[in-house]
Design a protein around this motif. Structure first.
Motif, PDB file in Angstrom:
ATOM      1  N   HIS A  40       0.831  -1.207   0.000  1.00  0.00           N
ATOM      2  CA  HIS A  40       0.000   0.000   0.000  1.00  0.00           C
ATOM      3  C   HIS A  40       0.857   1.244   0.000  1.00  0.00           C
ATOM      4  O   HIS A  40       2.043   1.225   0.351  1.00  0.00           O
ATOM      5  N   ALA A  41       0.241   2.350  -0.391  1.00  0.00           N
ATOM      6  CA  ALA A  41       0.855   3.667  -0.273  1.00  0.00           C
ATOM      7  C   ALA A  41       0.352   4.341   1.002  1.00  0.00           C
ATOM      8  O   ALA A  41      -0.679   3.961   1.564  1.00  0.00           O
ATOM      9  N   ALA A  42       1.077   5.357   1.455  1.00  0.00           N
ATOM     10  CA  ALA A  42       0.784   6.001   2.736  1.00  0.00           C
ATOM     11  C   ALA A  42      -0.645   6.540   2.838  1.00  0.00           C
ATOM     12  O   ALA A  42      -1.255   6.442   3.913  1.00  0.00           O
ATOM     13  N   PRO A  43      -1.237   7.127   1.781  1.00  0.00           N
ATOM     14  CA  PRO A  43      -2.569   7.733   1.942  1.00  0.00           C
ATOM     15  C   PRO A  43      -3.668   6.755   2.359  1.00  0.00           C
ATOM     16  O   PRO A  43      -4.724   7.196   2.810  1.00  0.00           O
ATOM     17  N   VAL A  44      -3.453   5.445   2.196  1.00  0.00           N
ATOM     18  CA  VAL A  44      -4.514   4.491   2.542  1.00  0.00           C
ATOM     19  C   VAL A  44      -4.149   3.685   3.790  1.00  0.00           C
ATOM     20  O   VAL A  44      -4.641   2.578   3.985  1.00  0.00           O
ATOM     21  N   ILE A 100      -3.375  -2.502  -2.201  1.00  0.00           N
ATOM     22  CA  ILE A 100      -4.385  -1.545  -1.736  1.00  0.00           C
ATOM     23  C   ILE A 100      -3.901  -0.138  -2.076  1.00  0.00           C
ATOM     24  O   ILE A 100      -2.887   0.322  -1.540  1.00  0.00           O
ATOM     25  N   GLY A 101      -4.598   0.539  -2.977  1.00  0.00           N
ATOM     26  CA  GLY A 101      -4.195   1.893  -3.322  1.00  0.00           C
ATOM     27  C   GLY A 101      -4.541   2.236  -4.754  1.00  0.00           C
ATOM     28  O   GLY A 101      -5.465   1.680  -5.344  1.00  0.00           O
ATOM     29  N   GLY A 102      -3.766   3.158  -5.306  1.00  0.00           N
ATOM     30  CA  GLY A 102      -3.990   3.610  -6.669  1.00  0.00           C
ATOM     31  C   GLY A 102      -3.404   2.666  -7.693  1.00  0.00           C
ATOM     32  O   GLY A 102      -2.886   1.584  -7.384  1.00  0.00           O
ATOM     33  N   GLY A 103      -3.455   3.101  -8.944  1.00  0.00           N
ATOM     34  CA  GLY A 103      -3.032   2.242 -10.039  1.00  0.00           C
ATOM     35  C   GLY A 103      -1.575   1.842  -9.986  1.00  0.00           C
ATOM     36  O   GLY A 103      -1.219   0.718 -10.364  1.00  0.00           O
ATOM     37  N   ALA A 104      -0.707   2.736  -9.529  1.00  0.00           N
ATOM     38  CA  ALA A 104       0.709   2.380  -9.433  1.00  0.00           C
ATOM     39  C   ALA A 104       0.919   1.266  -8.420  1.00  0.00           C
ATOM     40  O   ALA A 104       1.706   0.340  -8.640  1.00  0.00           O
TER      41      ALA A 104
END
Length: 358
Positions: A40-44, A100-104
């Motif tokens: 995951h990325a930090a925003p989620v 879990i996150g955006g497309g990247a």
């Protein structure tokens, strides 16, 4: 109401669309898995914490790895870091990667799953509009290199995709609008009803809790599901999903991925429409419709001048290029996609002039 869209692939799977879908994850991981890696990325982080708690309570060994937000996640360094995490966790063939996150994030998670032990299951949980309607569905995975976007990758279908529309409520408006470029693309290549919904109310189309946006998401996912089910490995039909991407990817590369993908694709669609008009394949009214709908959504319609040589070189490295012949997805009309191979240089330059700002 929860909806399910079937996708046919090397192993069939479903895209689940609804709100508050946290309860869906544990049964999808299944009884065979012992370990789960949450990428995951930090925003989620909040959503990841909830998923980790539910999976741990269900008896799984849970590891997490935070990746950079956006295209910075899709690097060889992040790939090796992810492999190391899997090795340290003694991740086996029966275990599951969850992106879990955006497309990247989903692109990277899918490629990590595709390459670990020659392929383990991946469940994609897209949290942005762009990822829901594009990156997370279809099984394309990959990372970027200095030569271009997504040039290293693999086809590796997920075992499920969870599109929780409630995550769109906290999505920055600029990201929501950028994601709508891929939705509008689906309207132009396959489903004119999408264009009608957007045209009727751009305000509703950009409202994260509106019924109109939920319908747009469902329709865009259905378009992609239908296309990838018919052509999993992009041998023919699936190329139509790249409408606007040849020029759009060139912009992204030239801007070192500082542009949002949907913003670049928006300009790319206008470029493709102008190119088709110049080639005698598309009427001026449909070109104007591109500019009208995308512009009313707040998406960019043009790019800076003086960059043609750089853009042309980037397009020559595009995956759709065959030999030295550039290949563009173009329209012969709404919902009538086709290909334009080896257009003359003067047409390419003239189309660039038509989208040049200033």
């Amino acid at each position: 109401m929860t909806q399910r869209i079937d996708v046919r692939a090397e192993r069939d799977y479903q895209v689940v669309i609804g709100t508050d879908l946290g309860q869906e994850l544990v049964p999808l991981v299944g009884d065979q898995a012992r370990r789960v890696l949450l990428m995951h990325a930090a925003p989620v982080a909040r959503a990841v914490a909830g998923a980790s708690e539910a999976l741990t309570a269900a008896g799984y060994g849970v590891s997490t790895i935070e990746v950079p937000d956006g295209e910075d996640a899709k690097t060889a360094d992040m790939l090796t870091r992810s492999w190391s995490a899997l090795g340290e966790a003694a991740f086996g063939r029966e275990d599951v990667v969850v992106g879990i996150g955006g497309g990247a994030t989903t692109d990277l998670a899918g490629f990590v799953a595709a390459t670990w032990l020659r392929g383990v299951r991946v469940i994609q949980v897209p949290t942005t509009l762009l990822a829901m309607v594009d990156a997370a569905v279809g099984g394309k995975t990959g990372i970027n290199t200095a030569a271009g976007k997504n040039l290293v990758g693999a086809f590796h279908s997920p075992s499920a995709v969870l599109c929780d529309l409630s995550t769109l409520r906290t999505l920055p408006r600029a990201d929501l609008v950028a994601g709508l470029a891929e939705v509008v693309k689906c309207g132009f290549i396959a489903d004119p009803e999408i264009l009608r919904i957007v045209d009727a109310s751009t305000e509703a189309a950009t409202d994260p809790v509106s019924e109109e946006l939920a319908e747009l998401v469902r329709r865009a996912i259905q378009v992609k599901a239908d296309v990838v089910s018919a052509d999993l490995r992009e041998s023919h039909l699936r190329e139509i999903l790249n409408y606007g991407h040849t020029f759009g990817h060139a912009i992204e590369h030239g801007e070192h991925y500082r542009w949002r993908h949907g913003e670049a694709v928006s300009v790319g669609m206008v470029y493709a429409a102008e190119l088709a008009r110049l080639a005698g394949r598309l009427d001026p009214g449909t070109v104007a419709q591109h500019r009208d709908l995308l512009g009313r959504l707040g998406l960019p319609l043009g790019y800076v001048g003086g960059r043609w040589l750089q853009l042309h070189e980037a397009m020559r490295r595009d995956k759709k290029t065959r030999g030295d012949r550039l290949r563009f997805v173009v329209l012969d009309g709404i919902a009538q996609p086709g290909r334009l191979e080896g257009p003359a240089d003067d047409l390419l330059v003239e189309a660039y002039a038509a989208v040049t700002l200033g």
